[in-house]
Scaffold this motif. Structure first.
Motif, PDB file in Angstrom:
ATOM      1  N   ASN A  65       0.666  -1.498  -0.139  1.00 56.15           N
ATOM      2  CA  ASN A  65      -0.314  -0.328  -0.106  1.00 56.15           C
ATOM      3  C   ASN A  65       1.048   1.303  -0.001  1.00 56.15           C
ATOM      4  N   GLU A  66       2.136   1.384   0.557  1.00 58.05           N
ATOM      5  CA  GLU A  66       3.178   2.242   0.078  1.00 58.05           C
ATOM      6  C   GLU A  66       3.198   3.237  -0.812  1.00 58.05           C
ATOM      7  N   VAL A  67       3.169   2.050  -2.564  1.00 59.19           N
ATOM      8  CA  VAL A  67       3.217   2.815  -3.149  1.00 59.19           C
ATOM      9  C   VAL A  67       1.402   3.533  -3.919  1.00 59.19           C
ATOM     10  N   LEU A  68       0.853   2.488  -3.629  1.00 62.71           N
ATOM     11  CA  LEU A  68      -0.224   3.019  -3.569  1.00 62.71           C
ATOM     12  C   LEU A  68      -1.230   4.189  -2.734  1.00 62.71           C
ATOM     13  N   SER A  69      -0.617   4.656  -1.665  1.00 62.83           N
ATOM     14  CA  SER A  69      -0.879   5.756  -0.744  1.00 62.83           C
ATOM     15  C   SER A  69      -0.224   6.923  -1.821  1.00 62.83           C
ATOM     16  N   GLY A  70       0.707   6.942  -2.580  1.00 59.08           N
ATOM     17  CA  GLY A  70       1.000   8.070  -3.564  1.00 59.08           C
ATOM     18  C   GLY A  70      -0.272   8.442  -4.663  1.00 59.08           C
ATOM     19  N   GLN A  71      -0.889   7.140  -4.719  1.00 54.47           N
ATOM     20  CA  GLN A  71      -2.103   7.553  -5.887  1.00 54.47           C
ATOM     21  C   GLN A  71      -3.166   8.140  -5.194  1.00 54.47           C
ATOM     22  N   GLY A  72      -3.285   7.990  -4.198  1.00 53.49           N
ATOM     23  CA  GLY A  72      -4.064   8.076  -3.343  1.00 53.49           C
ATOM     24  C   GLY A  72      -5.569   6.867  -3.601  1.00 53.49           C
TER      25      GLY A  72
END
Lengths: 259, 298
Positions: free
Chosen positions: B102-109
């Motif tokens: 989710n770390e990388v997904l959080s940057g995409q909202g």
């Protein structure tokens, strides 16, 4: 006469091939370095996976799930010194790691949780990592083509996948390999029939690379995922790690933050 | 019923007739589909072969996009189902791993949340039987497929491994095609290949092994008296239908058996016509099936 099962097990050289002089006593290894192969070591040679294998039903010469799980047991062993040679051998064999059709039958049949198909997929992954990418079965080419295509387009560009699986970078080469020509020629009648019925009667389906990428910045999101995941390459093996015992709550708060 | 909808790649590629038929089936069933047009390929097991974390993150992104709509997700491809279930199983097993992805997904909202409001990802076959209901489906039938002998072909990815695919909760998932065929008024044909592999995953790597599998199953179904096969998997369709003439050469016999996508079979019974369902695009002629259809009552 030796049974087929044991002939195939013998085929994968099921013993250690260390280099250098043998130590006076036993080989010493870090326990952590052996965890990776405990799953394949759990095999009891019952042969249930072999009986269930659907690839072997179509190709009796397929090395098969039991023997390939055994192969991973040695490929993953830190004491073995011929990892790359083993992988080259199994990738180049027409009935080797790329003959597994991914049907999951062996996973369901195995009473010990070895998941032979998963071990075969790890052999393929390891082969790529070790630079064994020139197998005549186009196995490594196919995986590489697929992975690169999704990074570029986000969804499947079928025309590009067919071309790149058989002949990667064909446009930049003056002489495509014999195998590439054979593969592409063999797929021609299928493509022609699909054009005839209208199945493949559009430019993106016929010309590699015309297929559109994902819209509105979505492709950049996919690219960011590639960067993150290619840097970490974490392999989460449920057999080794198991599921969490307690269900933690805080995940929900994360969702609210990003919503 | 309203669902977030992931059509997959192949239904918009070499089997566009599937994408179109699903739209028709959904309309006739009264299911509203919200298509996830920003979502990415499931990886078909191939990306996981290269890098497991990459496949897990790509699918977590699709799940997160679906969860953002507040709707359960539906796919129309056995392979998408299996590849996505595999990633979901790993993501659901461990909160630390999930947080890492989710770390990388959080940057995409975006964030994939385990079990959010009972969120599920099911293929059309599972939705039809478990959520829509066979009774309701039966009520919608206007042209029973009487006299049509249909062989089910599931696709490995919705059959195995049982432990991953929810068979504990739904032990009859590998009997659903038979139930749907009967509900639509057709006759189930039993033959050896229904739950076997079509061979498609190795078509570029071992053509002989691949086509022998497809040809054998089609031949067995013909010998058992089938008028057609039906499959919820477009990748199986590629090997069973698109490659059928090539498979015939490998097994050295005449084939020529129509292979229908599940939404096509459903839509025919719901009154749609073969032409609008794109059946003329198939490689193996569907004429025999069309001849057996009765007229839709006015």
């Amino acid at each position: 006469m030796e049974s087929t099962h044991w002939t195939k097990i013998r085929r994968v050289t099921p013993w250690l091939l260390p280099h250098g002089e043998a130590p006076e006593r036993e080989y010493v290894v870090e326990p952590e370095s052996m965890i990776d192969i405990t799953q394949s070591m759990a095999c009891i040679q019952c042969g249930a996976c072999v009986s269930s294998c659907l690839s072997m039903e179509a190709d009796p010469d397929f090395i098969g799930p039991a023997a390939l799980a055994k192969a991973y047991r040695f490929v993953g062993d830190p004491r073995d010194a011929e990892t790359k040679e083993r992988l080259h051998d199994l990738a180049h064999d027409q009935h080797g790691i790329y003959d597994c059709t991914h049907c999951f039958s062996c996973i369901d049949a195995c009473p010990k949780g070895v998941a032979p198909m998963d071990q075969i997929m790890r052999l393929r992954r390891k082969a790529a990592e070790e630079g064994v990418d020139d197998d005549p079965n186009n196995g490594a080419n196919h995986v590489n083509a697929f992975v690169k295509m999704i990074e570029k387009k986000g969804t499947n560009d079928e025309a590009l996948l067919i071309q790149e699986s058989y002949a990667p970078g064909i446009k930049g080469k003056l002489k495509p390999s014999k195998g590439a020509i054979k593969g592409l020629v063999e797929s021609l009648p299928t493509v022609l029939r699909a054009i005839k019925t209208g199945k493949a009667r559009s430019l993106p389906k016929l010309i590699p690379g015309v297929h559109p990428k994902l819209p509105d910045g979505a492709q950049d999101e996919v690219k960011a995922i590639y960067e993150h995941a290619e840097e970490h390459r974490e392999e989460f093996n449920l057999y080794i790690r198991g599921e969490e015992d307690v269900e933690p709550e805080p995940d929900e708060t994360k969702m609210e933050e990003t919503a | 019923m309203k669902l977030a909808y992931w059509p997959g790649c192949v239904s918009r590629g070499f089997t566009t007739e599937l994408h179109g038929s699903m739209a028709i089936a959904a309309e006739r069933l009264g299911i509203e589909l919200v298509e996830l047009d920003r979502a990415n390929c499931c990886g078909a097991g191939i990306i996981a072969e290269h890098n497991q974390e990459l496949a897990d993150t790509l699918n977590a992104r699709t799940f997160a996009l679906a969860q953002q709509t507040g709707l359960a997700m539906m796919n129309i491809c056995s392979t998408c189902q299996g590849a996505q279930s595999e990633c979901q199983q790993r993501l659901d097993a461990d909160s630390a791993y999930r947080a890492h992805v989710n770390e990388v997904l959080s940057g995409q909202g975006l964030a994939y949340e385990k079990g959010k409001d009972g969120w599920t990802n099911k293929n059309f076959l599972w939705v039809l039987v478990e959520d829509y209901g066979l009774d309701k489906l039966a009520e919608k039938v206007v042209r029973p497929l009487s006299g049509l002998r249909v062989g089910p072909f599931y696709g490995c990815y919705v059959v195995r491994p049982k432990e991953r695919l929810g068979y504990d909760e739904f032990p009859e998932r590998d009997l659903y095609l038979e139930k749907v065929i009967e509900t639509l008024g057709g006759e189930v044909v039993e033959y050896d290949g229904a739950r076997k592999c079509c061979g498609f995953p190795v078509i570029t790597m071992n053509r002989e092994t691949s086509l022998r599998q497809a040809g054998t199953h089609v031949g067995d179904a013909i010998d058992a008296g089938a008028d057609c096969l039906v499959t919820p998997c477009p990748l199986c369709h590629l090997n069973l239908d698109m490659q059928q003439p090539e498979a015939a050469k490998v097994v050295n016999r005449d084939l020529g058996l129509a292979v229908l996508h599940l939404p096509q079979l459903v839509s025919l019974a719901l009154g749609a016509e073969p032409k609008e369902l794109g059946m003329s695009k198939h490689i193996a002629s569907t004429g025999w099936v069309e001849d057996k259809l009765s007229a839709v009552p006015a």
